[in-house]
Design a protein around this motif. Structure first.
Motif, mmCIF file in Angstrom:
data_model
loop_
_atom_site.group_PDB
_atom_site.id
_atom_site.type_symbol
_atom_site.label_atom_id
_atom_site.label_comp_id
_atom_site.label_asym_id
_atom_site.label_seq_id
_atom_site.Cartn_x
_atom_site.Cartn_y
_atom_site.Cartn_z
ATOM 1 N N SER A 160 0.810 -1.225 0.000
ATOM 2 C CA SER A 160 0.000 0.000 0.000
ATOM 3 C C SER A 160 0.840 1.269 0.000
ATOM 4 N N TRP A 169 0.343 -3.252 -4.035
ATOM 5 C CA TRP A 169 -0.910 -2.742 -3.470
ATOM 6 C C TRP A 169 -1.972 -3.808 -3.664
ATOM 7 N N LYS A 170 -2.358 -4.446 -2.575
ATOM 8 C CA LYS A 170 -3.383 -5.483 -2.627
ATOM 9 C C LYS A 170 -4.761 -4.816 -2.742
ATOM 10 N N GLN A 171 -5.446 -5.129 -3.827
ATOM 11 C CA GLN A 171 -6.772 -4.586 -4.076
ATOM 12 C C GLN A 171 -7.661 -5.684 -4.633
ATOM 13 N N ILE A 224 -10.841 -6.718 -6.468
ATOM 14 C CA ILE A 224 -11.806 -6.105 -7.384
ATOM 15 C C ILE A 224 -12.575 -7.217 -8.091
ATOM 16 N N TYR A 277 -5.229 -9.761 -7.259
ATOM 17 C CA TYR A 277 -5.310 -8.730 -6.225
ATOM 18 C C TYR A 277 -3.967 -8.065 -5.908
ATOM 19 N N THR A 330 -1.402 -5.646 -6.953
ATOM 20 C CA THR A 330 -1.197 -4.543 -7.893
ATOM 21 C C THR A 330 -1.887 -4.862 -9.224
ATOM 22 N N HIS A 390 -2.620 1.385 -9.849
ATOM 23 C CA HIS A 390 -2.110 0.895 -8.566
ATOM 24 C C HIS A 390 -0.577 0.883 -8.586
#
Length: 233
Positions: A49, A76-78, A80, A86, A88, A93
């Motif tokens: 992050s 960056w763990k996201q 979606i 997840y 990047t 990101h």
């Protein structure tokens, strides 16, 4: 870009992360973990992050050792949905991670569908061209490692072994995968995932890993305490 990777060779990279619901999931705490790791000889850090990367970069900049002597691998763990990617997952990101101070950008290096439908090659190319950063491709299989290298990845990691549908039921560390990647990949191979002891870290290096990333076994206080508590019940 190869120069940025050189300090990692033969050493320990410490992943300083904490679950989102943990009291440790605070930028100043992550930076303190990172400082302790560097003080004890870690050759690099893996940080999740932009906020946490920014705090660690500020801390590293105050170190008597040059901040670029021991690189930050940023991600960056996201999550979606419906994409399973997840780490990047999109260029914006990666851009945020780079602007926060990462030296190397870690991304999901599998062939799974990304949230915006972009494929791996164009994403890596944009990170190279627009951000000027090397890319670490986190993979789960040898096939995906080779495809990531073909797509331009500067190094590949065993990070996702055991965490994808293709490797479901397999438990890291993936030493067999590591050996195969070392044999067939013409870029540095980083062992990450499931390293639970110094002897396992040594084993990974002896098998040809360019560097070893250790997270939970060093910085995973929540997980470690939970395991001890469960064994006492």
């Amino acid at each position: 870009m190869k120069t940025i990777l050189e300090p990692l060779q033969g050493g320990l990279v410490v992943s300083c992360q904490a679950p989102a619901d943990s009291p440790l999931h605070r930028a100043e705490v992550i930076a303190a973990m990172a400082a302790a790791a560097l003080n004890q000889g870690a050759v690099g850090l893996r940080i999740d992050s932009p906020d946490h990367i920014r705090a660690v970069r500020a801390m590293a900049g105050q170190s008597p050792t040059s901040q670029h002597d021991r690189p930050i691998i940023g991600l960056w763990k996201q999550v979606i949905p419906p994409s399973a990617v997840y780490i990047t997952p999109q260029f914006h990101h990666a851009d945020a991670v780079a602007q926060a101070g990462s030296d190397i950008i870690a991304i999901d290096g599998t062939q799974r569908s990304r949230p915006d439908g972009e494929t791996l090659g164009p994403l890596i190319q944009k990170i190279h061209d627009r951000l000027g950063k090397p890319v670490m491709a986190d993979v789960d299989t040898l096939d995906n490692a080779l495809l990531a290298v073909e797509a331009g990845a500067d190094c590949v990691g065993t990070t996702l072994f055991g965490y994808t549908a293709a490797t479901q039921g397999q438990t890291p560390p993936g030493f067999d995968l590591l050996q195969a990647m070392v044999e067939h990949c013409p870029v540095p191979v980083i062992c990450e995932g499931g390293i639970a002891s110094p002897s396992q870290a040594r084993q990974a290096l002896d098998l040809g890993a360019y560097a070893v990333v250790v997270g939970t076994a060093i910085t995973g206080i929540d997980s470690l305490v939970s395991r001890y508590v469960n064994i006492t019940r």
